[in-house]
Design an enzyme around this catalytic site. Structure first.
Site, PDB file in Angstrom:
ATOM      1  N   GLU B  46       0.861  -1.182   0.000  1.00 58.95           N
ATOM      2  CA  GLU B  46       0.000   0.000   0.000  1.00 58.95           C
ATOM      3  C   GLU B  46       0.894   1.228   0.000  1.00 58.95           C
ATOM      4  O   GLU B  46       1.840   1.313   0.797  1.00 58.95           O
ATOM      5  CB  GLU B  46      -0.896   0.005   1.246  1.00 58.95           C
ATOM      6  N   ASP B  57      -3.645  11.248   9.776  1.00 56.28           N
ATOM      7  CA  ASP B  57      -2.348  10.645  10.077  1.00 56.28           C
ATOM      8  C   ASP B  57      -1.651  11.266  11.266  1.00 56.28           C
ATOM      9  O   ASP B  57      -1.738  12.467  11.497  1.00 56.28           O
ATOM     10  CB  ASP B  57      -1.445  10.749   8.848  1.00 56.28           C
ATOM     11  N   TYR B 171     -11.261  -1.949   5.122  1.00 56.50           N
ATOM     12  CA  TYR B 171     -10.161  -1.423   5.930  1.00 56.50           C
ATOM     13  C   TYR B 171     -10.731  -1.135   7.311  1.00 56.50           C
ATOM     14  O   TYR B 171     -11.529  -0.217   7.469  1.00 56.50           O
ATOM     15  CB  TYR B 171      -9.631  -0.142   5.275  1.00 56.50           C
TER      16      TYR B 171
END
Ligand SMILES: Cc1ncc(COP(=O)(O)O)c(C=O)c1O
Lengths: 391, 260
Positions: B46, B57, B171
């Site tokens: 990925e 993030d 996910y």
């Protein structure tokens, strides 16, 4: 979501899946708690007895004479905390309390929203953490001290451009980790749905009062209303009550910085639509969609995005968006101080500067209202530095 | 069937999906890092297409994004990098990015360019189900698997709507908060995995916070089809910027250990 999340084609909910839970919960509070009589009565009590509403609509004799039209100021600078930000902070903090949240987080640029949130947290018994870019911490030192004295924690943000944009990123990162007990008290009409609606509703008290006050003073609607645009909350706050009156011309004034062909923060004038901080609106960005650094002498306008409702009003033409430069805003800061005895925030000075530009084209009996969103104590250092450079 | 569907269909053991940022710390090193990941035995790679404002993030990946952008990474260069790597390997490739980068290229063009470069699946960190319709359509049109994210805060009603999308894999956001190394596996997330597995045959890959062999094994035991490890690898890049050889050696060793 139960409501339409879009304002025209703008707005929406562009957040990570984890936050959808919090946004659904907030939308439900917006629909079920906010309109309730108990909530509204308690908020009204805080607004009047604590924050100092309603604020005056001041007729400016000297400025009117000099500019050749009838100039009024909507005096949000006289509110507790010194800016319109308290309207939103008290409203959302009370909502968070009704929702059972224990902690408030906020981003701040100029520090006014951080101070307003710290005040709301103190009076309502909620813990407050404020994210602030370290560049802004330096240029708005007075407000940093105020927040600390009010018991809030100020968390410096050193990522990215180290200003408001990055403070919002950091607040979103905190929220996603503490989503169950924390409310993110966003300071302007940006962010994912339902924030732009919620903040608009809480700020629309400005326009509601101004409409009644101008009828009392002049017996008719104003011809022009001018407000500065950072994210756009004080502007939407005063515009909203007049949107349906086509004879009232509305002007949103962005941060022209060093000029639209140089560094600036004029998102609507110089940007194009994209997605940042959870909503689709105008942005300053490069060809690939990377967000560009904005610039303004005023920390509260130093932001590369803008609320989706303004994007809608730009496209429809209902509101005219223009920019004034740092220099013009600094001059207007001094002008209002010396002409009317009122020291405006540098953000609000942008609106004053633009009013000075359009006034000569107006008739003698034309009515122009400037939304004076805040007072300028926090900016005296910045203006001093500018004066020293000039002399 | 694209590579991502195939790798899940054929799998005998749990799969390891590595996450690194494309162009971190620069184009050539990034290519060599992908080779090092292959050598260590990664099953799926990925790649982050870096965004200036990666709100999902943590600091480790933020810094990687910044290094990559400063070294000249953008969407054009990204597709060039992927095409170049694609000539060397048939490993399934997933992109993780943010909505604005897709939107600014034009949605359909982004997915078509991604398919042409050899990408198999696309994850978008700030694109929940409600906003995803046009993106999912464009992905399917281009033969790319869309990947939906699910979190422990996702309600059962939302989950069933999300599962109605034909995802390459689900996910699962394995920790509340942003990406970054966590010491322990969140038991709530393990329970959530069980719930998803009961509701769908789509493969599920937890990511966020998973950083060592023990955690990876714990997820495999709980039934994860693949496990995504990101910040632990990205940190190795950040810590070894002065020696590319050392960096690659450590990355290969780290992947090998995670796979054991
Ligand atoms: C006094 C004042 N006016 C205006 C603004 C700009 O925000 P908005 O556009 O949301 O009113 C700020 C922001 O900090 C402010 O402090």
């Amino acid at each position: 979501m139960r409501l339409n999340t879009r304002m025209g084609e703008y707005g929406g909910c562009f957040v990570s899946e984890t936050l959808m839970y919090a946004l659904e919960e907030l939308e439900s509070a917006y629909l079920n708690i906010l309109p309730g009589t108990e909530f509204q009565a308690e908020l009204a009590e805080y607004m009047t007895k604590f924050a100092g509403r309603e604020t005056p609509l001041t007729f400016c004799r000297n400025m009117s004479r000099e500019l050749g039209c009838r100039v009024y100021l909507k005096r949000e600078d006289l509110l507790h905390s010194g800016a319109h930000k308290i309207n939103n902070a008290l409203g959302q903090a009370l909502l968070a309390k009704y929702m059972g949240k224990k902690r408030l987080i906020a981003e701040t640029g100029a520090g006014q929203h951080g101070v307003a949130t710290a005040i709301a947290g103190a009076v309502l018994g909620l813990k407050v953490d404020v994210f602030m870019g370290d560049i802004d911490i330096e240029r708005q030192a007075l407000n940093v001290s105020r927040m600390k004295m009010l018991g809030a924690r100020v968390i410096p943000v050193s990522s990215g451009t180290r200003t408001l944009k990055d403070a919002i990123n950091e607040a979103l990162r905190d929220w996603v980790a503490q989503v169950r007990d924390t409310h993110y008290l966003i300071g302007t009409v940006v962010g994912p749905h339902p924030f732009p609606l919620l903040v608009r509703d809480l700020q629309s008290v400005i326009g509601k009062e101004a409409r009644r006050q101008i009828f009392e003073a002049e017996g008719r609607l104003p011809d022009c209303i001018v407000a500065c645009i950072g994210g756009g909350s004080n502007a939407i706050g005063i515009f909203h009550a007049f949107i349906g009156d086509p004879s009232v011309r509305l002007f949103g004034v962005e941060a022209g910085g060093e000029g639209l062909d140089a560094k600036h923060g004029a998102t609507l004038c110089g940007g194009r639509p994209g997605v940042l901080h959870g909503n689709y609106s105008y942005l300053l960005q490069d060809a690939f969609g990377q967000i560009l650094e904005s610039h303004s002498v005023s920390a509260g306008l130093d932001y590369p995005g803008v609320g989706p409702e303004h994007a809608m009003h730009k496209d429809s033409g209902r509101v005219t968006y223009q920019a004034v430069t740092d220099t013009e805003a600094l001059e207007a800061f001094l002008y209002l101080s010396r002409t009317e005895g009122i020291i405006p925030a540098l953000e609000s000075s942008h609106a004053v500067a633009y009013a000075r530009k359009i006034a000569p084209a107006l008739k003698k009996d034309s009515i122009l209202i400037i939304n004076l969103s805040g007072r300028g104590d926090k900016d005296v250092e910045t203006v001093n530095r500018y004066l020293e450079m000039g002399s | 069937m694209n590579r991502i569907e195939e790798v899940f269909q054929k799998r005998k053991t749990g799969l390891l999906m590595t996450f690194t940022v494309a162009g971190d710390p620069d184009y050539d090193t990034s290519l060599s890092i992908m080779r090092a990941l292959l050598q260590g035995g990664a099953d799926i790679i990925e790649l982050g297409l870096p965004f200036s404002d990666p709100a999902a993030d943590g600091p480790v990946i933020q810094q990687a994004d910044q290094r990559a952008i400063e070294s000249g990474m953008n969407t054009d260069v990204f597709f060039r990098l992927v095409s170049e790597f694609r000539k060397e390997s048939d490993i399934p490739l997933v992109v993780l990015t943010y909505t604005n980068l897709i939107l600014q290229r034009e949605i359909a063009k982004f997915y078509q360019d991604a398919a042409n470069a050899g990408i198999d699946a696309v994850v978008v960190a700030d694109l929940p189900y409600e906003e995803a319709g046009e993106y999912i359509g464009a992905a399917e049109q281009a033969g790319i698997s869309p990947v939906m994210m699910v979190s422990t805060t996702t309600s059962p009603e939302r989950l069933s709507r999300i599962l109605s999308v034909k995802s390459g894999f689900i996910y699962l956001v394995a920790a509340l908060g942003v990406t970054g190394v966590r010491r322990e596996v969140n038991p709530e997330a393990l329970r959530y995995l069980e719930m998803i597995k009961q509701a769908t045959s789509t493969p599920v890959a937890p990511g966020f916070g998973i950083s060592d062999r023990e955690q990876v094994q714990e997820w495999f035991r709980a039934g994860a089809d693949a496990v995504i490890v990101g910040s632990a690898l990205v940190r190795l890049i950040g810590e070894n910027l002065d020696s590319r050889q050392e960096m690659n050696r450590k990355i290969t060793a780290c992947v090998r250990e995670l796979k054991e």
